[in-house]
Motif scaffolding. Structure first.
Motif, mmCIF file in Angstrom:
data_model
loop_
_atom_site.group_PDB
_atom_site.id
_atom_site.type_symbol
_atom_site.label_atom_id
_atom_site.label_comp_id
_atom_site.label_asym_id
_atom_site.label_seq_id
_atom_site.Cartn_x
_atom_site.Cartn_y
_atom_site.Cartn_z
ATOM 1 N N ASN A 256 0.990 -1.041 -0.510
ATOM 2 C CA ASN A 256 0.374 -0.256 -0.005
ATOM 3 C C ASN A 256 0.652 1.021 0.131
ATOM 4 O O ASN A 256 0.128 2.203 -0.878
ATOM 5 N N ARG A 259 2.174 1.707 -3.398
ATOM 6 C CA ARG A 259 1.516 1.786 -4.356
ATOM 7 C C ARG A 259 1.450 3.634 -4.661
ATOM 8 O O ARG A 259 0.616 3.870 -5.336
ATOM 9 N N ARG A 260 0.586 3.836 -3.073
ATOM 10 C CA ARG A 260 0.340 5.425 -2.542
ATOM 11 C C ARG A 260 1.613 6.376 -3.115
ATOM 12 O O ARG A 260 1.233 7.476 -3.678
ATOM 13 N N LYS A 261 2.732 5.659 -3.400
ATOM 14 C CA LYS A 261 4.323 6.811 -3.879
ATOM 15 C C LYS A 261 3.744 6.497 -5.227
ATOM 16 O O LYS A 261 4.238 7.894 -5.475
ATOM 17 N N ASP A 262 3.822 5.273 -5.679
ATOM 18 C CA ASP A 262 3.098 5.854 -7.073
ATOM 19 C C ASP A 262 2.326 6.270 -7.590
ATOM 20 O O ASP A 262 2.471 6.758 -8.902
ATOM 21 N N ALA A 263 1.010 6.361 -7.693
ATOM 22 C CA ALA A 263 0.330 7.715 -7.477
ATOM 23 C C ALA A 263 0.186 9.121 -7.337
ATOM 24 O O ALA A 263 -0.312 9.275 -8.027
ATOM 25 N N GLU A 264 1.308 8.688 -5.998
ATOM 26 C CA GLU A 264 1.606 10.732 -6.001
ATOM 27 C C GLU A 264 2.667 11.502 -7.559
ATOM 28 O O GLU A 264 2.636 11.925 -7.366
ATOM 29 N N HIS A 265 2.834 10.305 -7.746
ATOM 30 C CA HIS A 265 4.165 10.326 -8.595
ATOM 31 C C HIS A 265 3.266 10.854 -10.333
ATOM 32 O O HIS A 265 3.450 11.292 -11.466
ATOM 33 N N GLU A 266 2.082 9.768 -10.494
ATOM 34 C CA GLU A 266 0.940 10.063 -11.461
ATOM 35 C C GLU A 266 1.233 10.610 -11.963
ATOM 36 O O GLU A 266 0.757 11.520 -13.517
#
Length: 286
Positions: A256, A259-266
Protein backbone atom coordinates in the motif's frame (compact mmCIF):
# COMPACT_ATOMS: atom_id res chain seq x y z
CA UNK A 1 24.05 -36.08 28.71
CA UNK A 2 26.23 -33.08 27.94
CA UNK A 3 25.85 -31.67 24.46
CA UNK A 4 28.03 -29.32 22.44
CA UNK A 5 28.33 -26.11 24.46
CA UNK A 6 26.40 -23.10 23.27
CA UNK A 7 26.41 -19.73 25.01
CA UNK A 8 26.98 -20.44 28.69
CA UNK A 9 25.75 -18.27 31.55
CA UNK A 10 23.73 -18.61 34.78
CA UNK A 11 20.35 -16.97 35.12
CA UNK A 12 20.22 -13.70 37.04
CA UNK A 13 16.58 -12.93 37.95
CA UNK A 14 17.63 -10.17 40.35
CA UNK A 15 20.46 -7.69 40.73
CA UNK A 16 21.30 -6.67 44.27
CA UNK A 17 23.00 -3.35 44.92
CA UNK A 18 23.44 -3.03 48.66
CA UNK A 19 19.95 -3.07 50.18
CA UNK A 20 18.35 -2.55 46.74
CA UNK A 21 17.05 -5.59 44.88
CA UNK A 22 16.19 -5.02 41.21
CA UNK A 23 14.19 -7.64 39.30
CA UNK A 24 16.01 -8.00 36.00
CA UNK A 25 12.95 -8.81 33.89
CA UNK A 26 11.18 -5.61 34.88
CA UNK A 27 14.42 -3.66 34.69
CA UNK A 28 15.13 -4.67 31.08
CA UNK A 29 11.52 -4.15 30.02
CA UNK A 30 11.51 -0.63 31.53
CA UNK A 31 14.88 0.16 29.96
CA UNK A 32 13.61 -1.08 26.60
CA UNK A 33 10.58 1.19 26.82
CA UNK A 34 12.66 4.25 27.73
CA UNK A 35 15.32 3.71 25.06
CA UNK A 36 12.76 2.69 22.43
CA UNK A 37 10.63 5.81 22.88
CA UNK A 38 13.77 7.99 22.88
CA UNK A 39 14.95 6.47 19.57
CA UNK A 40 11.49 6.89 18.00
CA UNK A 41 11.18 10.49 19.20
CA UNK A 42 14.61 11.49 17.89
CA UNK A 43 13.88 9.92 14.52
CA UNK A 44 10.41 11.46 14.14
CA UNK A 45 11.67 14.97 14.83
CA UNK A 46 13.21 14.88 11.34
CA UNK A 47 9.72 14.53 9.90
CA UNK A 48 8.10 17.39 11.77
CA UNK A 49 6.62 15.29 14.57
CA UNK A 50 7.49 16.82 17.91
CA UNK A 51 9.27 14.73 20.50
CA UNK A 52 6.49 15.33 23.02
CA UNK A 53 3.87 14.01 20.59
CA UNK A 54 5.83 10.83 19.89
CA UNK A 55 6.38 10.34 23.60
CA UNK A 56 2.67 10.85 24.34
CA UNK A 57 1.50 8.38 21.71
CA UNK A 58 4.36 6.00 22.52
CA UNK A 59 3.57 5.80 26.21
CA UNK A 60 -0.10 5.12 25.55
CA UNK A 61 0.70 2.41 23.01
CA UNK A 62 3.24 0.84 25.36
CA UNK A 63 0.66 0.69 28.13
CA UNK A 64 -2.00 -0.85 25.91
CA UNK A 65 0.52 -3.14 24.26
CA UNK A 66 1.74 -4.29 27.66
CA UNK A 67 -1.79 -5.40 28.54
CA UNK A 68 -2.20 -7.15 25.19
CA UNK A 69 1.15 -8.90 25.54
CA UNK A 70 0.26 -10.19 29.00
CA UNK A 71 -3.21 -11.36 27.98
CA UNK A 72 -1.84 -13.36 25.06
CA UNK A 73 0.77 -14.95 27.33
CA UNK A 74 -1.95 -15.93 29.82
CA UNK A 75 -4.09 -17.46 27.06
CA UNK A 76 -1.14 -19.51 25.79
CA UNK A 77 0.04 -20.58 29.27
CA UNK A 78 -3.20 -21.48 31.02
CA UNK A 79 -1.53 -24.44 32.73
CA UNK A 80 0.68 -21.99 34.66
CA UNK A 81 -2.24 -19.93 35.98
CA UNK A 82 -3.07 -21.26 39.45
CA UNK A 83 -4.62 -18.14 41.00
CA UNK A 84 -5.84 -14.65 40.00
CA UNK A 85 -2.49 -13.16 41.03
CA UNK A 86 -0.76 -15.29 38.39
CA UNK A 87 -2.66 -13.39 35.70
CA UNK A 88 -0.90 -10.14 36.56
CA UNK A 89 2.43 -11.43 37.92
CA UNK A 90 4.52 -9.86 35.16
CA UNK A 91 7.44 -9.47 37.57
CA UNK A 92 8.04 -13.19 37.06
CA UNK A 93 8.19 -12.81 33.29
CA UNK A 94 5.50 -13.65 30.77
CA UNK A 95 4.81 -11.26 27.88
CA UNK A 96 3.91 -12.23 24.30
CA UNK A 97 5.26 -9.44 22.14
CA UNK A 98 3.09 -10.25 19.11
CA UNK A 99 -0.06 -9.73 21.20
CA UNK A 100 1.19 -6.36 22.39
CA UNK A 101 2.25 -5.22 18.93
CA UNK A 102 -1.06 -6.07 17.27
CA UNK A 103 -3.00 -4.45 20.14
CA UNK A 104 -0.96 -1.27 19.72
CA UNK A 105 -1.45 -1.32 15.92
CA UNK A 106 -5.22 -1.50 16.37
CA UNK A 107 -5.21 1.50 18.73
CA UNK A 108 -2.74 3.68 16.81
CA UNK A 109 -5.28 4.91 14.18
CA UNK A 110 -7.55 6.11 16.99
CA UNK A 111 -4.77 8.14 18.62
CA UNK A 112 -3.71 9.70 15.32
CA UNK A 113 -7.12 10.03 13.65
CA UNK A 114 -6.80 13.83 13.35
CA UNK A 115 -3.36 13.68 11.79
CA UNK A 116 -2.66 13.85 8.04
CA UNK A 117 -2.23 10.31 6.70
CA UNK A 118 1.43 10.79 5.80
CA UNK A 119 2.28 11.83 9.34
CA UNK A 120 0.56 8.71 10.71
CA UNK A 121 2.74 6.44 8.62
CA UNK A 122 5.87 8.42 9.50
CA UNK A 123 5.01 8.10 13.17
CA UNK A 124 4.52 4.35 12.76
CA UNK A 125 7.87 4.03 10.97
CA UNK A 126 9.63 5.79 13.81
CA UNK A 127 7.69 3.75 16.33
CA UNK A 128 8.78 0.41 14.90
CA UNK A 129 12.42 1.51 14.87
CA UNK A 130 12.17 2.36 18.55
CA UNK A 131 10.12 -0.79 19.11
CA UNK A 132 12.78 -3.02 17.57
CA UNK A 133 15.48 -1.48 19.77
CA UNK A 134 13.29 -1.67 22.85
CA UNK A 135 12.27 -5.25 22.11
CA UNK A 136 15.90 -6.33 21.80
CA UNK A 137 16.66 -4.84 25.21
CA UNK A 138 13.50 -6.31 26.70
CA UNK A 139 14.34 -9.79 25.45
CA UNK A 140 17.43 -9.69 27.66
CA UNK A 141 15.01 -9.73 30.57
CA UNK A 142 13.60 -13.05 29.31
CA UNK A 143 17.15 -14.34 28.92
CA UNK A 144 17.94 -13.29 32.49
CA UNK A 145 15.09 -15.28 34.06
CA UNK A 146 15.30 -18.40 31.90
CA UNK A 147 12.09 -18.05 29.91
CA UNK A 148 10.92 -19.21 26.45
CA UNK A 149 13.02 -22.35 26.48
CA UNK A 150 13.06 -25.45 24.31
CA UNK A 151 14.59 -28.88 24.54
CA UNK A 152 18.25 -29.96 24.47
CA UNK A 153 20.19 -29.02 21.35
CA UNK A 154 23.67 -28.92 19.85
CA UNK A 155 22.98 -25.60 18.10
CA UNK A 156 25.92 -23.26 18.65
CA UNK A 157 23.59 -20.38 19.57
CA UNK A 158 21.78 -22.48 22.15
CA UNK A 159 22.02 -21.72 25.85
CA UNK A 160 24.20 -23.86 28.10
CA UNK A 161 22.61 -23.80 31.55
CA UNK A 162 25.18 -23.26 34.28
CA UNK A 163 22.82 -22.73 37.21
CA UNK A 164 20.30 -20.36 38.74
CA UNK A 165 16.53 -20.29 39.03
CA UNK A 166 14.45 -20.42 35.85
CA UNK A 167 10.87 -19.67 34.85
CA UNK A 168 10.68 -22.83 32.77
CA UNK A 169 12.30 -26.08 33.79
CA UNK A 170 13.62 -28.19 35.39
CA UNK A 171 16.98 -28.01 33.64
CA UNK A 172 20.20 -29.96 33.94
CA UNK A 173 23.41 -28.03 34.58
CA UNK A 174 25.85 -28.29 31.69
CA UNK A 175 23.22 -29.14 29.07
CA UNK A 176 22.59 -26.82 26.11
CA UNK A 177 18.96 -25.88 25.44
CA UNK A 178 17.10 -23.96 22.78
CA UNK A 179 16.41 -20.44 24.03
CA UNK A 180 13.84 -18.65 21.86
CA UNK A 181 14.36 -15.35 23.68
CA UNK A 182 18.08 -15.47 22.92
CA UNK A 183 17.40 -16.36 19.27
CA UNK A 184 14.98 -13.46 18.99
CA UNK A 185 17.54 -11.06 20.46
CA UNK A 186 20.04 -12.10 17.78
CA UNK A 187 17.39 -11.84 15.04
CA UNK A 188 16.41 -8.33 16.10
CA UNK A 189 19.95 -7.04 15.47
CA UNK A 190 19.80 -7.46 11.64
CA UNK A 191 16.19 -6.22 11.70
CA UNK A 192 17.35 -2.98 13.34
CA UNK A 193 20.12 -2.62 10.75
CA UNK A 194 17.62 -3.11 7.90
CA UNK A 195 15.32 -0.46 9.39
CA UNK A 196 18.21 1.99 9.72
CA UNK A 197 19.16 1.32 6.09
CA UNK A 198 15.59 1.94 4.90
CA UNK A 199 15.36 5.08 7.00
CA UNK A 200 18.59 6.39 5.50
CA UNK A 201 17.25 5.72 1.99
CA UNK A 202 14.11 7.76 2.74
CA UNK A 203 11.76 5.02 1.55
CA UNK A 204 8.03 5.82 1.28
CA UNK A 205 6.26 6.26 4.59
CA UNK A 206 5.01 2.93 5.92
CA UNK A 207 7.63 0.73 4.27
CA UNK A 208 9.73 0.55 7.44
CA UNK A 209 6.72 -0.45 9.53
CA UNK A 210 5.66 -3.11 7.05
CA UNK A 211 9.18 -4.47 6.71
CA UNK A 212 9.49 -4.81 10.47
CA UNK A 213 6.17 -6.65 10.68
CA UNK A 214 7.27 -9.10 7.97
CA UNK A 215 10.77 -9.77 9.32
CA UNK A 216 9.74 -10.01 12.95
CA UNK A 217 6.69 -12.09 12.09
CA UNK A 218 8.70 -14.64 10.12
CA UNK A 219 11.43 -14.84 12.77
CA UNK A 220 8.98 -15.24 15.64
CA UNK A 221 6.97 -17.85 13.72
CA UNK A 222 10.10 -19.97 13.23
CA UNK A 223 11.55 -19.61 16.74
CA UNK A 224 8.27 -20.66 18.34
CA UNK A 225 8.77 -24.16 16.96
CA UNK A 226 11.58 -24.73 19.48
CA UNK A 227 9.46 -23.73 22.48
CA UNK A 228 8.15 -26.64 24.52
CA UNK A 229 6.19 -24.86 27.25
CA UNK A 230 3.55 -23.02 25.20
CA UNK A 231 0.01 -24.24 24.57
CA UNK A 232 -0.56 -25.36 20.97
CA UNK A 233 -3.58 -25.59 18.73
CA UNK A 234 -3.22 -27.75 15.62
CA UNK A 235 0.55 -27.75 16.08
CA UNK A 236 1.03 -23.98 16.36
CA UNK A 237 1.30 -21.64 19.34
CA UNK A 238 -1.04 -18.71 19.84
CA UNK A 239 1.81 -16.35 19.01
CA UNK A 240 2.39 -18.13 15.70
CA UNK A 241 -1.18 -17.50 14.63
CA UNK A 242 -0.72 -13.87 15.60
CA UNK A 243 2.49 -13.61 13.58
CA UNK A 244 0.76 -15.00 10.49
CA UNK A 245 -1.65 -12.07 10.74
CA UNK A 246 1.25 -9.72 11.52
CA UNK A 247 3.24 -10.84 8.47
CA UNK A 248 0.22 -10.51 6.19
CA UNK A 249 -0.43 -7.04 7.61
CA UNK A 250 3.20 -6.07 6.98
CA UNK A 251 3.02 -7.21 3.36
CA UNK A 252 -0.15 -5.15 2.86
CA UNK A 253 1.46 -2.07 4.43
CA UNK A 254 4.53 -2.29 2.17
CA UNK A 255 2.38 -2.82 -0.93
CA UNK A 256 0.00 0.00 0.00
CA UNK A 257 2.86 2.39 0.80
CA UNK A 258 4.59 1.77 -2.53
CA UNK A 259 1.28 2.01 -4.43
CA UNK A 260 0.47 5.27 -2.69
CA UNK A 261 3.87 6.65 -3.61
CA UNK A 262 3.42 5.66 -7.26
CA UNK A 263 -0.01 7.30 -7.29
CA UNK A 264 1.53 10.55 -6.04
CA UNK A 265 3.92 10.57 -9.01
CA UNK A 266 1.30 9.81 -11.65
CA UNK A 267 -0.29 13.29 -11.84
CA UNK A 268 3.09 14.96 -12.31
CA UNK A 269 4.04 12.43 -14.98
CA UNK A 270 0.75 12.92 -16.80
CA UNK A 271 1.09 16.66 -16.42
CA UNK A 272 4.61 16.57 -17.85
CA UNK A 273 3.48 14.46 -20.77
CA UNK A 274 0.53 16.78 -21.39
CA UNK A 275 2.76 19.80 -21.17
CA UNK A 276 5.22 18.31 -23.65
CA UNK A 277 2.38 17.57 -26.04
CA UNK A 278 1.13 21.13 -25.77
CA UNK A 279 4.57 22.52 -26.42
CA UNK A 280 4.95 20.27 -29.44
CA UNK A 281 1.59 21.45 -30.81
CA UNK A 282 2.51 25.07 -30.27
CA UNK A 283 5.82 24.54 -32.08
CA UNK A 284 4.02 23.07 -35.07
CA UNK A 285 1.59 25.97 -35.19
CA UNK A 286 4.45 28.45 -35.21
Amino acid sequence: MNLVAGIAYPTFPAIEIGPIRLMTFGLFVALGVIVGIYVAARRNERYGITRSETERVGLILVGVGFVGARLLWVVTHLDEIQSPIDVVAVWDGGLQFSGGFITAILLAPVLTRKWPKDRRWELLDGAVLGLAVGQAIGRLGCVAVGEHLGGPTDFFLGWTYTGGTVIEGPLEVGVTYHNAALYEFFWLIPIILVLLFLDNRRVPAGVMAGTFAILYGVGRFLTDFVRINDERLWGLTGAQYMTIALTAFGAWVVWNSLRRKDAEHEPSSIGSASGSGTQATESKEV
